[in-house]
Design a protein around this motif. Sequence first.
Motif: not given
Length: 576
Positions: A557, A435-436, A432-433, A94, A122, A69-70, A87, A91
């Motif tokens: 960011s 995670t989004i 990151p995408y 980020a 991040v 995730t990160i 979060l 992201m």
Amino acid sequence: MPLHQFDYIFALGTIFAFLDAWNIGANDAANSWATSVSSRSIDYVQAMCAGSVLEFAGAVGVGNRVSDTIRTKVVAIDQFEENPALLMLGMMCAVIGSAIWLSICTKLALPVSTTHSIMGGVIGMGVALVGANGVIWADFSSGEISSGVVSVFLAWIIAPGLSAGFAVTIFLITKYAVLVRSNSVIKGLMLAPIYFGITAALIVMLLIWKGGSIEVPTDDAGTAGIIVGAASAWALLVTIFLVPWLYRLVVKDDWQLRWYHIALGPLLLRRPEPPVQPEGAAGGIRDFYEGHLTKEQLEAIRSAPAEDVEASAGKEMNSKTETDSETAVPAAVVVPGAKKPLVGPRPEGAIYSPAVLFWGLKRVFLNGVDQDVVALQKDKTSVLTGDIEATHSHVRHFDNKTEYLYTFVQVMTACTAAFTHGANDVANAIGPYATIYDVWMNDRVEKKSPVPVWILCFGGAGIAIGIWTYGYNIMRALGNRLTLHSPSRGFSMELGAVATVILATQLSLPVSTTQCITGATVGVGLCSGTWRSINWRMVAWIYMGWIITLPCAGLISGCLAGIIINAPRWGYNYNA
């Protein structure tokens, strides 16, 4: 159920994740192909085609199907468990910070680490959302230095140093075992299978240990057997098929040979002697030092009277005196003609006319094809170029035919580097995408976010388009602007960078391919015996880019995240 109230976050994340992937292709393409193109082992169009296909194949075929995730391990994930949407917002900020910063660097022809860029994004959002204490600045409890921000600072020293050491060792062995020896062509042919075998072994290691989701279901002994077996098999194939073809081409000057004749193997040794090559006929070996003067040639031109400079330059470039093997550079058999541009000038008519619109599409997608990267590297309008002709003149010229022997292994390492880059670095954009997307779909925080295939295709396509449309801008900075390239030098640089990535992977060191290839290039350049063979302005420019990448991406960011969460809200009573 999707969080439709945050559709705008998902939409912005989609746009900037693609921009981030595009920049990864445009900025990092030079890591794999700059040395091969600069040394003329492969032309730019071929590099773009191979790079686009291999990066996409690596990203989609063996890309990381489960992404942290990160992934940079600099912010603790459990801090967002009570508010997953926060979060998601972080992201998004980020990836926006990373994409904006990479766009600036790519435009300025500044090679930077895309991994450190997303790490900065991040960190910035982490400081803004959970505070500086929520960021993992250093973590030595795990026994690995790949966690925490301190890993970035270590990478600035470790990656270039290790890569330079490996590349220098490879080149010096090549130089004194082959290049400076009498009858260097024959000695190079004798060692060719060994070089191919070693290169194949390193490539298999790279694919096993850094090839995305490639997994070998065996123990260490079995893995070692696979590596040795693959290297031996490849060396045997080279001995049977490629070496006879090379012998006919470089020793017998068989200009009628084509690449598909390699399949004939030992039968090629029974071919009759080739006829004299007619002027302008295709085939033969190109001059890898074309357009680059030796120190003696440059001094002769610059010391000549002003009115004779142009005539002297033409004479030096088109007629080369045969000397001993140390300075002999046989002329190329064929002088390539001018390439017809694919885009061409803007046609007459309004901007909305079909002809102008079609020209605009060609300019967007084919402008990179028309670029002469090697010529752009000598552009004197850039303050970073300096007196590049003098820098190149300090680099020794070796036998052109011997140099040709190293074009194949150089392209082989470049292809592998492109494939593994697509498999691994695509996560800088889609991590990151993913995670989004996962938070948007499920309203939860997962330490490991599954990456759907369509997201891998999305990231791979962005990288491929970035290479095709704008890869030349960085490629011209990392090539001959640093030092003069040739196939033997480029092969040593790329193999040194590959060896560094392999070692770093095993030791969990967070190195960047940009830093590896730059360190290898400087190391091999210094093998000329003088610091003047390196363009130190360019080195300082690149190193500056490494240092400022993390804080700049982090500031973009962090400021964006801070402004959003602290912005006034409509209908909120601040006096209550």
